[in-house]
Design a protein around this motif. Sequence first.
Motif, PDB file in Angstrom:
ATOM      1  N   GLU A  30      -2.300  23.129  35.646  1.00 57.70           N
ATOM      2  CA  GLU A  30      -1.159  23.962  35.250  1.00 57.70           C
ATOM      3  C   GLU A  30      -1.052  25.253  36.053  1.00 57.70           C
ATOM      4  N   ASN A  33       0.322  24.328  39.355  1.00 53.60           N
ATOM      5  CA  ASN A  33       1.672  23.806  39.174  1.00 53.60           C
ATOM      6  C   ASN A  33       2.687  24.904  38.865  1.00 53.60           C
ATOM      7  N   ARG A  34       2.282  25.845  38.031  1.00 52.37           N
ATOM      8  CA  ARG A  34       3.209  26.942  37.705  1.00 52.37           C
ATOM      9  C   ARG A  34       3.506  27.795  38.943  1.00 52.37           C
ATOM     10  N   PHE A  37       5.843  25.739  40.971  1.00 48.79           N
ATOM     11  CA  PHE A  37       7.135  25.699  40.292  1.00 48.79           C
ATOM     12  C   PHE A  37       7.916  26.988  40.554  1.00 48.79           C
ATOM     13  N   SER A  38       7.212  28.106  40.490  1.00 46.13           N
ATOM     14  CA  SER A  38       7.842  29.403  40.762  1.00 46.13           C
ATOM     15  C   SER A  38       8.348  29.482  42.195  1.00 46.13           C
ATOM     16  N   ASP A  41      11.404  27.296  42.475  1.00 46.97           N
ATOM     17  CA  ASP A  41      12.522  27.924  41.775  1.00 46.97           C
ATOM     18  C   ASP A  41      13.141  29.027  42.620  1.00 46.97           C
ATOM     19  N   VAL A 142       3.204  19.507  40.635  1.00 46.08           N
ATOM     20  CA  VAL A 142       4.464  19.993  41.182  1.00 46.08           C
ATOM     21  C   VAL A 142       4.307  20.106  42.693  1.00 46.08           C
ATOM     22  N   ASP A 203      10.582  27.861  27.650  1.00 43.25           N
ATOM     23  CA  ASP A 203       9.737  27.889  28.836  1.00 43.25           C
ATOM     24  C   ASP A 203      10.226  26.795  29.774  1.00 43.25           C
ATOM     25  N   TYR A 205       9.308  25.795  32.671  1.00 42.54           N
ATOM     26  CA  TYR A 205       8.252  24.957  33.255  1.00 42.54           C
ATOM     27  C   TYR A 205       7.854  23.846  32.286  1.00 42.54           C
ATOM     28  N   ARG A 209       8.465  19.802  32.884  1.00 43.44           N
ATOM     29  CA  ARG A 209       7.288  18.924  32.904  1.00 43.44           C
ATOM     30  C   ARG A 209       7.390  17.829  31.846  1.00 43.44           C
TER      31      ARG A 209
END
Length: 236
Positions: A30, A33-34, A37-38, A41, A142, A203, A205, A209
């Motif tokens: 995570e 991945n976060r 993801f950021s 984005d 991600v 959230d 994310y 997911r």
Amino acid sequence: MKITARIAALAMVAALSGCATSQNPNDPLEGFNRAMFSFNDTVDKVALKPAAQAYQFVLPNFVQTGIGNFFGNIGDLWSAVNQILQGRVETGVTSFMRVAVNTTFGLGGVLDVSTEARLPKQKSDFGQTLGKWGVGSGPYVVLPLLGPSTIRDTAALPADFYGDLWTYKKPVRWRNVGSVVRVIDKRAQLLDASNLLEDAALDKYDFVRDTYLQSRQSQIDGTKDEQRGKEEVVKP
């Protein structure tokens, strides 16, 4: 191909390194991945979304539909191959027929004649095929630029790349232009959904997911249920 292979390798390294922990058993990476993801984005807000909005504003709806149909027709061929590999012969034949009908009578796929002829569109990829063969999804990951995936689906990317007819388009400059248009067209199709997601108090994310994982599992379960139902029909 080199970019796809590098992305697949990055996902594998992240998974094996155990660079982050998470309370969610489906998302042990995570932290990584976060961060990815950021990054994705940010790229979307700065480049992809504005390009998609301009594309949607400038081009008439029928042109956008034609572009989507054209690339969708190309994708149907690889879907057909995967459906055959999954043992869904009838569905695969239908997808092959879609390509034949749309290419012949739909101006090379610009018009979706097949849907009007009651030949339904069903997308399939090699990750789905591996799932049908019993390969587990592995951790959620991600990917840079490509977004939500799993280790299994990431490993399937090279096959999906080679199975895409547009990969072989010559000259290369037209292939590159078409690839960019294809990405922008897909992003334009998701504008309404992404706007709703931006407005929702959640959230983002977690939502992306969970939606992705549920959708992928549903696709794989659907292929198994479809095949199981046909086997039951042919039993004496």
